[in-house]
Design a protein around this motif. Structure first.
Motif, mmCIF file in Angstrom:
data_model
loop_
_atom_site.group_PDB
_atom_site.id
_atom_site.type_symbol
_atom_site.label_atom_id
_atom_site.label_comp_id
_atom_site.label_asym_id
_atom_site.label_seq_id
_atom_site.Cartn_x
_atom_site.Cartn_y
_atom_site.Cartn_z
ATOM 1 N N ASP A 162 69.459 -12.985 -15.995
ATOM 2 C CA ASP A 162 68.720 -11.716 -16.130
ATOM 3 C C ASP A 162 69.666 -10.466 -16.090
ATOM 4 O O ASP A 162 69.298 -9.699 -16.986
ATOM 5 C CB ASP A 162 67.533 -11.567 -14.909
ATOM 6 C CG ASP A 162 66.512 -12.756 -14.953
ATOM 7 O OD1 ASP A 162 66.463 -13.214 -16.069
ATOM 8 O OD2 ASP A 162 65.751 -12.785 -14.128
ATOM 9 N N ALA A 184 67.790 -15.746 -23.754
ATOM 10 C CA ALA A 184 67.860 -14.504 -23.481
ATOM 11 C C ALA A 184 68.346 -13.806 -24.829
ATOM 12 O O ALA A 184 67.730 -12.650 -24.967
ATOM 13 C CB ALA A 184 69.110 -14.103 -22.630
ATOM 14 N N ASN A 197 63.326 -7.069 -17.549
ATOM 15 C CA ASN A 197 64.879 -7.350 -16.975
ATOM 16 C C ASN A 197 64.750 -7.500 -15.742
ATOM 17 O O ASN A 197 63.598 -7.936 -14.998
ATOM 18 C CB ASN A 197 65.584 -5.905 -17.445
ATOM 19 C CG ASN A 197 65.043 -4.667 -16.710
ATOM 20 O OD1 ASN A 197 64.490 -5.006 -15.600
ATOM 21 N ND2 ASN A 197 65.587 -3.601 -17.159
ATOM 22 N N ASP A 198 65.884 -7.802 -15.111
ATOM 23 C CA ASP A 198 66.201 -8.202 -13.695
ATOM 24 C C ASP A 198 65.702 -7.136 -12.824
ATOM 25 O O ASP A 198 65.564 -7.535 -11.219
ATOM 26 C CB ASP A 198 67.689 -8.629 -13.365
ATOM 27 C CG ASP A 198 68.408 -7.317 -13.724
ATOM 28 O OD1 ASP A 198 68.374 -6.567 -14.640
ATOM 29 O OD2 ASP A 198 69.356 -7.031 -12.719
ATOM 30 N N ARG A 219 57.621 -11.491 -18.090
ATOM 31 C CA ARG A 219 57.796 -12.436 -17.264
ATOM 32 C C ARG A 219 56.654 -13.529 -16.992
ATOM 33 O O ARG A 219 55.375 -13.070 -16.867
ATOM 34 C CB ARG A 219 58.341 -11.960 -15.781
ATOM 35 C CG ARG A 219 58.876 -12.915 -14.953
ATOM 36 C CD ARG A 219 60.107 -13.001 -14.951
ATOM 37 N NE ARG A 219 61.156 -12.090 -15.329
ATOM 38 C CZ ARG A 219 61.713 -11.278 -14.491
ATOM 39 N NH1 ARG A 219 61.266 -11.244 -13.143
ATOM 40 N NH2 ARG A 219 62.548 -10.369 -14.761
#
Length: 242
Positions: free
Chosen positions: A64, A95, A106-107, A124
C-alpha cells in the motif's frame, strides 16, 4: 516502434515488483527477441524521470505505501501520460492497475488520485481478501485463449463506460465487484489483478502487446512448449477437486 527496436520500460521496480511481476517484462522481451526483434529494456527507478519514448510500459504490483508513493511520483513526472498520448502501450498489474485508474484508497485510508489512463475506480474491500488462482474468458474482441493467473488483493475495482472488462471469471474473484469481471482495457491500456507472473502463464497476451506495437495482425510462430506446459499445469491445479 523506435528505429532502434522495441523499447520496453519497466516502471519503478524499486516500488512495484511483487509476486514475480518482473517476469512480465522478461517474457515480453523474450517473445519479441524470438521473432528477431531488437529489444531495448529500460528499468526506471522511482527517483528517475520516466522516458516518454517507450513502446510498452509494464507496471507491477506493490504494497500500500509503495503504491501511494508510486502514484504521487508518476503524477508529478507526467511521463506515462505523455507516453500514452504518443501511442504507447501499458500493461499494469494489481497496484499498478489501480494507479492507472481515476482513484484508489491509499495506505492512509484516503482517496488518492490516479493517472486517469483507464476508466476504473478502486476502493478497499470489506470482505475476505481475494487470494488464489483465477481462470477467466478474455474479452472476445482480443481473440485470446483462457486467462490464468494468481490474485492476492483486498481492492475492489469498478469499470466505467470508457473501458471494457479484460475477462469474465470462471474461477476466482477478479475485480471483486461480484459481477464476474477481471481487469479492464481500452485501446492500448490494460490492467489486471493477475500475478503469476501473468504473461508467463498467458504468453499470447505478451504477443498481443508486441502486435499492437508493430501494428500487425500476426507474429511468426515460436516454440511454445514451455509456456503451454506451465499453462496446463496451473489450470489443472486450479480446477482439481479439493
Amino acid at each position: 516502434m523506435s528505429t532502434s527496436g522495441l523499447r520496453l520500460v519497466w516502471v519503478y521496480p524499486d516500488l512495484l515488483s511483487t509476486y514475480g511481476d518482473q517476469g512480465n517484462v522478461l517474457v515480453v522481451e523474450r517473445r519479441a527477441q524470438q521473432r528477431g526483434l531488437r529489444v531495448e529494456r529500460v528499468d526506471v527507478r522511482s527517483d528517475q524521470p520516466l522516458p516518454t519514448s517507450g513502446d510498452i510500459y509494464l507496471i507491477g504490483g506493490g504494497e500500500d505505501r509503495p503504491q501511494r508513493l508510486a502514484a504521487e511520483r508518476l503524477l508529478r513526472d507526467g511521463g506515462l501520460t505523455r507516453a500514452v498520448e504518443n501511442g504507447a502501450i501499458i500493461f499494469s498489474v494489481c497496484a499498478g492497475y489501480q494507479i492507472i485508474g481515476h482513484e484508489f484508497i491509499n495506505d492512509l485510508g484516503e482517496r488518492q488520485q490516479g493517472l486517469g489512463l483507464l476508466d476504473v475506480i478502486s476502493e478497499r474491500g470489506t470482505g475476505a481478501r481475494c487470494v488464489g488462482d483465477v481462470l477467466g474468458d478474455i474479452d472476445p474482441q482480443l481473440g485470446l485463449p483462457q486467462l490464468t493467473g494468481f490474485e492476492n488483493h483486498q481492492g475492489i475495482t469498478r469499470i466505467g463506460p470508457a473501458a471494457r472488462p479484460l475477462a469474465q471469471v470462471r474461477l476466482g474473484n477478479g475485480n471483486g465487484t461480484g459481477d464476474g469481471t477481471e481487469g479492464a482495457w481500452n485501446g492500448t491500456v490494460f490492467g489486471t489483478y493477475m500475478h503469476g507472473p501473468v504473461l508467463a502463464r498467458n504468453p499470447q497476451i505478451a504477443d498481443l502487446l508486441v502486435k499492437l506495437t508493430l501494428d500487425v495482425n500476426a507474429l511468426p510462430p515460436v516454440d511454445d512448449r514451455w509456456y503451454e506446459a506451465l499453462r496446463t499445469e496451473r489450470i489443472a491445479a486450479a480446477t482439481a477437486p479439493a
